[in-house]
Scaffold this active site. Structure first.
Site, PDB file in Angstrom:
ATOM      1  N   ASP A  78       0.874  -1.160   0.000  1.00 31.46           N
ATOM      2  CA  ASP A  78       0.000   0.000   0.000  1.00 31.46           C
ATOM      3  C   ASP A  78       0.918   1.219   0.000  1.00 31.46           C
ATOM      4  OD1 ASP A  78      -2.046   1.706   0.248  1.00 31.46           O
ATOM      5  OD2 ASP A  78      -2.447   1.303   2.378  1.00 31.46           O
ATOM      6  N   LYS A 136       3.831   5.380 -19.485  1.00 32.08           N
ATOM      7  CA  LYS A 136       3.263   6.655 -19.854  1.00 32.08           C
ATOM      8  C   LYS A 136       1.834   6.768 -19.317  1.00 32.08           C
ATOM      9  CE  LYS A 136       0.604   7.051 -23.316  1.00 32.08           C
ATOM     10  NZ  LYS A 136      -0.589   6.193 -23.311  1.00 32.08           N
ATOM     11  N   HIS A 166       5.395   2.315 -25.755  1.00 34.35           N
ATOM     12  CA  HIS A 166       5.432   1.003 -26.419  1.00 34.35           C
ATOM     13  C   HIS A 166       5.478   1.114 -27.936  1.00 34.35           C
ATOM     14  CE1 HIS A 166       1.027   1.433 -26.718  1.00 34.35           C
ATOM     15  NE2 HIS A 166       1.075   0.521 -27.647  1.00 34.35           N
ATOM     16  N   LYS A 170       7.551  -1.275 -31.534  1.00 38.73           N
ATOM     17  CA  LYS A 170       6.893  -1.893 -32.697  1.00 38.73           C
ATOM     18  C   LYS A 170       7.924  -2.110 -33.802  1.00 38.73           C
ATOM     19  CE  LYS A 170       2.345  -0.032 -31.631  1.00 38.73           C
ATOM     20  NZ  LYS A 170       1.329  -1.067 -31.564  1.00 38.73           N
ATOM     21  N   ASP A 223      -2.841  11.297 -24.210  1.00 41.95           N
ATOM     22  CA  ASP A 223      -2.812   9.834 -24.263  1.00 41.95           C
ATOM     23  C   ASP A 223      -1.998   9.328 -25.458  1.00 41.95           C
ATOM     24  OD1 ASP A 223      -3.702   7.231 -23.355  1.00 41.95           O
ATOM     25  OD2 ASP A 223      -5.101   7.179 -25.053  1.00 41.95           O
ATOM     26  N   HIS A 228       3.229   8.757 -28.297  1.00 37.89           N
ATOM     27  CA  HIS A 228       3.344   7.880 -29.467  1.00 37.89           C
ATOM     28  C   HIS A 228       3.547   8.658 -30.772  1.00 37.89           C
ATOM     29  CE1 HIS A 228       2.156   4.966 -26.595  1.00 37.89           C
ATOM     30  NE2 HIS A 228       0.855   5.022 -26.762  1.00 37.89           N
ATOM     31  N   LYS A 328     -10.306   7.848 -31.350  1.00 38.06           N
ATOM     32  CA  LYS A 328     -11.008   6.624 -30.951  1.00 38.06           C
ATOM     33  C   LYS A 328     -12.252   6.513 -31.833  1.00 38.06           C
ATOM     34  CE  LYS A 328      -8.567   5.901 -27.110  1.00 38.06           C
ATOM     35  NZ  LYS A 328      -7.484   4.920 -27.146  1.00 38.06           N
TER      36      LYS A 328
HETATM   37  C1  BG6 Z   1      -2.039   3.423 -25.179  1.00 39.95           C
HETATM   38  C2  BG6 Z   1      -3.190   4.361 -24.957  1.00 39.95           C
HETATM   39  O1  BG6 Z   1      -0.831   4.037 -24.839  1.00 39.95           O
HETATM   40  O2  BG6 Z   1      -1.983   3.049 -26.553  1.00 39.95           O
HETATM   41  C3  BG6 Z   1      -4.490   3.729 -25.408  1.00 39.95           C
HETATM   42  O3  BG6 Z   1      -3.279   4.689 -23.576  1.00 39.95           O
HETATM   43  C4  BG6 Z   1      -4.377   3.223 -26.825  1.00 39.95           C
HETATM   44  O4  BG6 Z   1      -5.573   4.672 -25.317  1.00 39.95           O
HETATM   45  C5  BG6 Z   1      -3.132   2.366 -27.011  1.00 39.95           C
HETATM   46  O5  BG6 Z   1      -5.536   2.471 -27.121  1.00 39.95           O
HETATM   47  C6  BG6 Z   1      -2.915   2.014 -28.456  1.00 39.95           C
HETATM   48  O6  BG6 Z   1      -1.868   1.085 -28.564  1.00 39.95           O
HETATM   49  P1  BG6 Z   1      -1.781   0.152 -29.826  1.00 39.95           P
HETATM   50  O7  BG6 Z   1      -0.476  -0.576 -29.664  1.00 39.95           O
HETATM   51  O8  BG6 Z   1      -2.982  -0.731 -29.792  1.00 39.95           O
HETATM   52  O9  BG6 Z   1      -1.790   1.068 -31.011  1.00 39.95           O
END
Ligand code: BG6
Length: 475
Positions: A78, A136, A166, A170, A223, A228, A328
């Site tokens: 915690d 992130k 991430h 890729k 986000d 990204h 989205k």
């Molecule tokens: C995340 C976001 O970092 O990346 C999400 O918080 C998003 O909102 C996601 O859906 C997308 O990742 P990927 O690899 O599916 O393009």
């Protein structure tokens, strides 16, 4: 893994670790310890992983799966609470392993990063071979990112800190560097003399069910764009580094971020677009997505779509717009970088169109160069754009690892090349902050777009004003 029983852990981290294990990349007595407030025993946690993750991994390795489950442990901690028994339990588990690599993965909200680091230090668990991975978003603006960086920096050296994005894991993203710097033909034309503009898109079909608590505060800009999309921009635009080494590459990326022309004040309205999806067919609008609390004013104001016309002020890119967009509930799931070349200087054939290079990150990773060819036949010469294409899936038979798998392997190997350095994250926030502020001050709500469409009309006007259009073609 702090936040080790959460969504990210179950969907991405645990499957990635299983694949690493299966490929023999985890040392024999590696243990994976999930930390959460959950009060689970090791057996509970193993049962949870077995139930929730087993379906995501190949079923052809029952022994390997059992061995992997045996590596899993759970400790209840915690952070910020009075009860220190969790830290004692963790200390007991780690005793005797001081000479081993130790990775603290913080898959938790950024406000917990500083407190977690202080507590793990207080428990005496930070060894010279420890690393910390920060998920992130790192903060919600420049000031909060600096604060977090300071707090984490009090406990860990910069070389021990791995800020994850991430997208950098890729396959196509890494291939972008190989394409640019291991082939001679592209670099001479990779500039404003030959390139008209660049489009970077990350479109998703998913909405935000169950995520309103996070998403109301984040929005598409924080986000997706701050991290990204800007990372994709830096790799597309950076100068060739002198060496393939961690600092040389990150030095060049940070220079791109520093060269982004700030978008401030009245320009924000001209160069940016924000939208929010509304219900269409059986798809609910953002405000009607299932959530544990009813929508608030923040929900009404948050953008689920963002588009920006960015400019890089340097010799290579002067006058070349970089269009970024993410949303989205778009009609397709697609992440790609489109490099649109200029037209031939003098056309002798009717009907030609300029070359285009598409680097697709998902759904299928691949690279496609659209060139003009003559359609077979006698009589008039008719031009047709045809793709020269490389599909990684078809060309290479080896399994393409998930981004998290690659990045976790790099953390274990202590290689930070594909992670964001402190100055990089802060330079990105420095550019994003004025846009956030202008959006916050704007009484106008984000432009609505029906779920399942390519975003609000404003996003099309952003390119349409200069006679351009978003690339919507399927590969
Ligand atoms: C995340 C976001 O970092 O990346 C999400 O918080 C998003 O909102 C996601 O859906 C997308 O990742 P990927 O690899 O599916 O393009």
């Amino acid at each position: 893994m702090f936040g080790g029983t959460g969504d990210l852990s179950m969907r991405k981290l645990i499957p990635a670790l299983y694949h690493s294990d299966r490929d023999g990349r985890l040392a024999p007595d590696t243990r994976i310890i999930a930390m959460s407030r959950g009060g689970l025993t090791d057996a509970d946690f193993r049962g949870k992983v077995d139930a929730e993750v087993r379906g995501q991994v190949p079923a052809d390795d029952p022994d390997g799966w059992q061995r992997f489950l045996g590596r899993l442990h759970h400790v209840s901690v915690d952070v910020g609470g009075q009860n220190r028994s969790g830290w004692s339990a963790l200390s007991r588990l780690l005793a005797g392993y001081e000479q081993r690599d130790r990775v603290f993965y913080l898959a938790s909200p950024p406000a917990t990063f500083g407190p977690f680091c202080r507590e793990v230090h207080r428990a005496g668990l930070v060894t010279p071979r420890s690393r910390v991975v920060l998920e992130k978003p790192l903060g919600h603006d420049l000031a909060s990112a600096q604060r977090i960086n300071d707090e984490v920096g009090e406990i860990f050296d910069e070389r021990q800190i791995f800020r994850i994005d991430h997208y950098l894991g890729k396959e196509t993203v890494q291939n972008l560097l190989v394409l640019r710097f291991a082939n001679a033909f592209l670099e001479p034309i990779w500039n404003s003399l030959w390139i008209d503009h660049v489009q970077i898109t990350a479109a998703e079909t998913v909405g935000t069910p169950g995520r309103r608590g996070y998403y109301d505060q984040a929005g598409a800009l924080r986000d997706m764009v701050q991290n990204h999309l800007l990372q994709l921009l830096t790799l597309t635009a950076m100068e060739p580094p002198a060496r393939n080494d961690r600092e040389a590459i990150r030095d060049e990326k940070v220079k791109v971020l520093q060269a982004l022309r700030p978008i401030t004040g009245g320009e924000v309205e001209r160069f940016t677009v924000r939208g929010q999806y509304t219900g269409a067919g059986d798809m609910p609008g953002y405000l009607d997505e299932p959530a544990s609390t009813p929508p608030t004013e923040a929900s009404r104001r948050v953008e689920t779509f963002a588009a920006i016309r960015a400019e890089i002020k340097n010799w290579r890119w002067a006058g070349v717009p970089f269009y970024l967009r993410t949303g989205k509930r778009m009609p397709y799931r697609r992440s790609e970088i489109v490099v649109q070349f200029k037209d031939v200087p003098h056309s002798i054939f009717p009907g030609g169109s300029p070359n285009r290079l598409v680097l697709r990150l998902q759904p299928e990773e691949g690279i496609e160069l659209h060139i003009m060819a003559k359609e077979p036949g006698a009589g008039e010469v008719t031009l047709k754009p045809v793709p020269l294409s490389l599909s990684f899936g078809k060309t290479f038979t080896t399994r393409v690892p998930e981004a998290y798998e690659r990045l976790l392997t790099d953390v274990l190997a202590g290689n930070p090349t594909l992670f964001m350095r402190r100055d990089e994250v802060e330079a990105a926030w420095r550019w994003i902050d004025p846009i956030l502020e202008a959006w916050k001050a704007d009484p106008v709500l984000p432009e609505p777009y029906p779920a399942g469409t390519t975003g609000p009309a404003g996003a099309h006007e952003l390119l349409g004003r200069s006679g351009r259009a978003w690339h919507e073609e399927e590969l």
